[in-house]
Design a protein around this motif. Structure first.
Motif, PDB file in Angstrom:
ATOM      1  N   MET A   1       0.839  -1.194   0.000  1.00 43.75           N
ATOM      2  CA  MET A   1       0.000   0.000   0.000  1.00 43.75           C
ATOM      3  C   MET A   1       0.873   1.242   0.000  1.00 43.75           C
ATOM      4  SD  MET A   1      -1.468   0.224   3.919  1.00 43.75           S
ATOM      5  CE  MET A   1      -2.044  -1.488   3.899  1.00 43.75           C
ATOM      6  N   ARG A   2       0.274   2.342  -0.408  1.00 44.20           N
ATOM      7  CA  ARG A   2       0.964   3.631  -0.404  1.00 44.20           C
ATOM      8  C   ARG A   2       0.421   4.449   0.763  1.00 44.20           C
ATOM      9  NH1 ARG A   2      -0.213   5.276  -6.590  1.00 44.20           N
ATOM     10  NH2 ARG A   2      -2.158   4.269  -6.000  1.00 44.20           N
ATOM     11  N   ILE A   3       1.289   4.793   1.707  1.00 49.46           N
ATOM     12  CA  ILE A   3       0.888   5.535   2.900  1.00 49.46           C
ATOM     13  C   ILE A   3       1.427   6.953   2.792  1.00 49.46           C
ATOM     14  CG2 ILE A   3       1.068   5.698   5.404  1.00 49.46           C
ATOM     15  CD1 ILE A   3       1.413   2.664   5.487  1.00 49.46           C
ATOM     16  N   ALA A   4       0.527   7.909   2.860  1.00 46.72           N
ATOM     17  CA  ALA A   4       0.909   9.315   2.763  1.00 46.72           C
ATOM     18  C   ALA A   4       0.615  10.028   4.074  1.00 46.72           C
ATOM     19  CB  ALA A   4       0.143   9.992   1.624  1.00 46.72           C
ATOM     20  N   ARG A   5       1.393  11.031   4.350  1.00 41.44           N
ATOM     21  CA  ARG A   5       1.139  11.941   5.467  1.00 41.44           C
ATOM     22  C   ARG A   5       0.672  13.262   4.863  1.00 41.44           C
ATOM     23  NH1 ARG A   5       4.854  15.303   8.000  1.00 41.44           N
ATOM     24  NH2 ARG A   5       4.219  16.061  10.049  1.00 41.44           N
ATOM     25  N   PHE A   6      -0.370  13.829   5.414  1.00 34.55           N
ATOM     26  CA  PHE A   6      -1.006  14.957   4.742  1.00 34.55           C
ATOM     27  C   PHE A   6      -1.554  15.966   5.740  1.00 34.55           C
ATOM     28  CE2 PHE A   6      -4.387  12.071   5.775  1.00 34.55           C
ATOM     29  CZ  PHE A   6      -5.458  12.889   6.097  1.00 34.55           C
ATOM     30  N   SER A   7      -1.877  17.124   5.210  1.00 34.27           N
ATOM     31  CA  SER A   7      -2.517  18.177   5.987  1.00 34.27           C
ATOM     32  C   SER A   7      -3.755  18.646   5.244  1.00 34.27           C
ATOM     33  CB  SER A   7      -1.547  19.353   6.181  1.00 34.27           C
ATOM     34  OG  SER A   7      -2.201  20.453   6.786  1.00 34.27           O
ATOM     35  N   ILE A   8      -4.842  18.838   6.006  1.00 32.34           N
ATOM     36  CA  ILE A   8      -6.063  19.394   5.431  1.00 32.34           C
ATOM     37  C   ILE A   8      -6.772  20.191   6.526  1.00 32.34           C
ATOM     38  CG2 ILE A   8      -7.386  17.266   5.905  1.00 32.34           C
ATOM     39  CD1 ILE A   8      -9.048  17.896   3.400  1.00 32.34           C
ATOM     40  N   ASP A   9      -7.125  21.414   6.196  1.00 36.68           N
ATOM     41  CA  ASP A   9      -7.811  22.304   7.144  1.00 36.68           C
ATOM     42  C   ASP A   9      -7.070  22.408   8.475  1.00 36.68           C
ATOM     43  OD1 ASP A   9      -9.830  22.692   5.261  1.00 36.68           O
ATOM     44  OD2 ASP A   9     -10.968  20.972   5.999  1.00 36.68           O
ATOM     45  N   GLY A  10      -5.741  22.404   8.405  1.00 37.85           N
ATOM     46  CA  GLY A  10      -4.939  22.539   9.610  1.00 37.85           C
ATOM     47  C   GLY A  10      -4.728  21.268  10.385  1.00 37.85           C
ATOM     48  N   ASN A  11      -5.301  20.171   9.948  1.00 39.46           N
ATOM     49  CA  ASN A  11      -5.162  18.887  10.627  1.00 39.46           C
ATOM     50  C   ASN A  11      -4.182  17.999   9.864  1.00 39.46           C
ATOM     51  OD1 ASN A  11      -7.210  19.400  12.668  1.00 39.46           O
ATOM     52  ND2 ASN A  11      -8.700  19.214  11.000  1.00 39.46           N
ATOM     53  N   VAL A  12      -3.350  17.288  10.613  1.00 38.72           N
ATOM     54  CA  VAL A  12      -2.343  16.412  10.021  1.00 38.72           C
ATOM     55  C   VAL A  12      -2.708  14.967  10.313  1.00 38.72           C
ATOM     56  CG1 VAL A  12       0.086  15.723  10.062  1.00 38.72           C
ATOM     57  CG2 VAL A  12      -0.534  18.144  10.196  1.00 38.72           C
ATOM     58  N   GLY A  13      -2.585  14.121   9.307  1.00 40.25           N
ATOM     59  CA  GLY A  13      -2.891  12.711   9.501  1.00 40.25           C
ATOM     60  C   GLY A  13      -2.194  11.851   8.474  1.00 40.25           C
ATOM     61  N   PHE A  14      -2.453  10.551   8.563  1.00 42.54           N
ATOM     62  CA  PHE A  14      -1.954   9.585   7.596  1.00 42.54           C
ATOM     63  C   PHE A  14      -3.133   8.995   6.837  1.00 42.54           C
ATOM     64  CE2 PHE A  14       1.459   9.541  10.748  1.00 42.54           C
ATOM     65  CZ  PHE A  14       2.598   9.510   9.960  1.00 42.54           C
ATOM     66  N   GLY A  15      -2.885   8.616   5.611  1.00 48.11           N
ATOM     67  CA  GLY A  15      -3.916   7.959   4.827  1.00 48.11           C
ATOM     68  C   GLY A  15      -3.296   7.011   3.819  1.00 48.11           C
ATOM     69  N   VAL A  16      -4.117   6.087   3.345  1.00 53.24           N
ATOM     70  CA  VAL A  16      -3.688   5.157   2.307  1.00 53.24           C
ATOM     71  C   VAL A  16      -4.142   5.709   0.964  1.00 53.24           C
ATOM     72  CG1 VAL A  16      -3.996   2.844   1.348  1.00 53.24           C
ATOM     73  CG2 VAL A  16      -3.695   3.148   3.813  1.00 53.24           C
ATOM     74  N   VAL A  17      -3.202   5.845   0.040  1.00 57.86           N
ATOM     75  CA  VAL A  17      -3.505   6.376  -1.288  1.00 57.86           C
ATOM     76  C   VAL A  17      -4.128   5.268  -2.122  1.00 57.86           C
ATOM     77  CG1 VAL A  17      -2.566   7.482  -3.347  1.00 57.86           C
ATOM     78  CG2 VAL A  17      -1.568   7.972  -1.100  1.00 57.86           C
ATOM     79  N   GLU A  18      -5.317   5.530  -2.623  1.00 55.33           N
ATOM     80  CA  GLU A  18      -6.036   4.555  -3.443  1.00 55.33           C
ATOM     81  C   GLU A  18      -6.231   5.115  -4.841  1.00 55.33           C
ATOM     82  OE1 GLU A  18      -9.663   3.831  -1.365  1.00 55.33           O
ATOM     83  OE2 GLU A  18      -8.723   2.548   0.149  1.00 55.33           O
ATOM     84  N   GLY A  19      -6.221   4.221  -5.806  1.00 53.55           N
ATOM     85  CA  GLY A  19      -6.414   4.618  -7.195  1.00 53.55           C
ATOM     86  C   GLY A  19      -5.522   3.791  -8.088  1.00 53.55           C
TER      87      GLY A  19
END
Length: 265
Positions: A1-19
């Motif tokens: 899987m592809r795991i990304a670290r990201f920011s959105i609306d001031g919040n930071v988290g991790f997510g799995v990139v799908e597609g």
């Protein structure tokens, strides 16, 4: 899987990139989404089912390492192009956490140098605390792999016996765009372009010492923590970058890391 670290609306988290996994770069985001992770990728986690288009988030460095342990002269052709021999034991050095930036972040050209080189590298992301790791257990301590650019003030490296300033200046360690966990690092194509011009083209099979060899060597001396990064060396073709240049590091099976060089403010 592809795991990304990201920011959105001031919040930071991790997510799995799908597609579509044939979509190789973080620039081609139209068909990619993030399934946000509950928890973090260094332990047990689950997918929340809450999905966000990748185009709506800012990708951050995939990890914030306590340390980056880098290996020099691990490709014979690169050692030769700089007039160096392949060392009998790996040459290890550190890049500080303050050198780390993410995909799309600017590289600030250091004021104390007039010759900064790009160095495309495969980066290993450590998934669990470990030391004295035997070769047969290396896979157990690796979370995955990402792209790196070990930017180097080459003129400073030649005049200072320690490489702390030459390789540790702010923004000298771009990482990203994400961590690929399902990858065999043994023979991957690795390239670097500057403004679209191909500069480096090699394969990880050309490394003098394998990922497993390097992890064994490093952990003989020190403990690696979750999120720490090991840089595995660069193939031949390193060269200068200048203010205004766009540098892209691509690794087969992972994607492309792109950063623009700016004048340090």
């Amino acid at each position: 899987m592809r795991i990304a670290r990201f920011s959105i609306d001031g919040n930071v988290g991790f997510g799995v990139v799908e597609g579509d996994r044939s979509t190789a770069t973080s620039d081609d985001v139209d068909s990619l989404v993030l399934d946000i992770i509950r928890g973090h990728p260094f332990g047990d986690f689950e997918l929340s089912g809450q999905k966000v288009p990748l185009s709506k988030v800012r990708l951050l460095p995939p990890v914030l390492p306590s340390k980056v342990v880098a290996i020099g002269r691990n490709y014979a052709a690169h050692a030769a192009e700089l007039g160096n021999e392949v060392p009998e034991v790996p040459v290890a050095f550190f890049k500080p956490s303050t050198s780390v930036i993410g995909p799309g972040d600017p590289v600030a050209y250091p004021s104390f140098s007039s010759l900064v080189h790009h160095e495309a590298e495969l980066a290993v992301v450590i998934g669990r605390m470990c030391r004295e790791v035997p070769a047969e257990r290396v896979a157990d301590v690796v979370l995955g792999y990402t792209c790196a650019n070990d930017l180097t003030a080459r003129d400073v490296q030649k005049t200072e016996s320690q490489w702390a300033r030459a390789k540790g200046f702010d923004s000298s360690c771009p990482l990203g765009p994400w961590i690929e966990t399902d990858l065999d690092p043994a023979d991957l194509a690795i390239t670097c372009t500057v403004n679209g011009e191909l500069r480096q083209a090699g394969r990880t099979a050309e490394m003098v010492r394998s990922v497993a060899d390097l992890i064994v060597h490093i952990t003989e001396a020190m403990t690696l923590l979750p999120g720490d990064v090991v840089l595995t060396g660069t193939p031949a073709g390193t060269g200068p970058v200048h203010v205004g240049d766009e540098v892209a590091v691509s690794i087969e099976g992972i994607g492309t890391l792109t950063n623009k060089v700016i004048k340090r403010g």
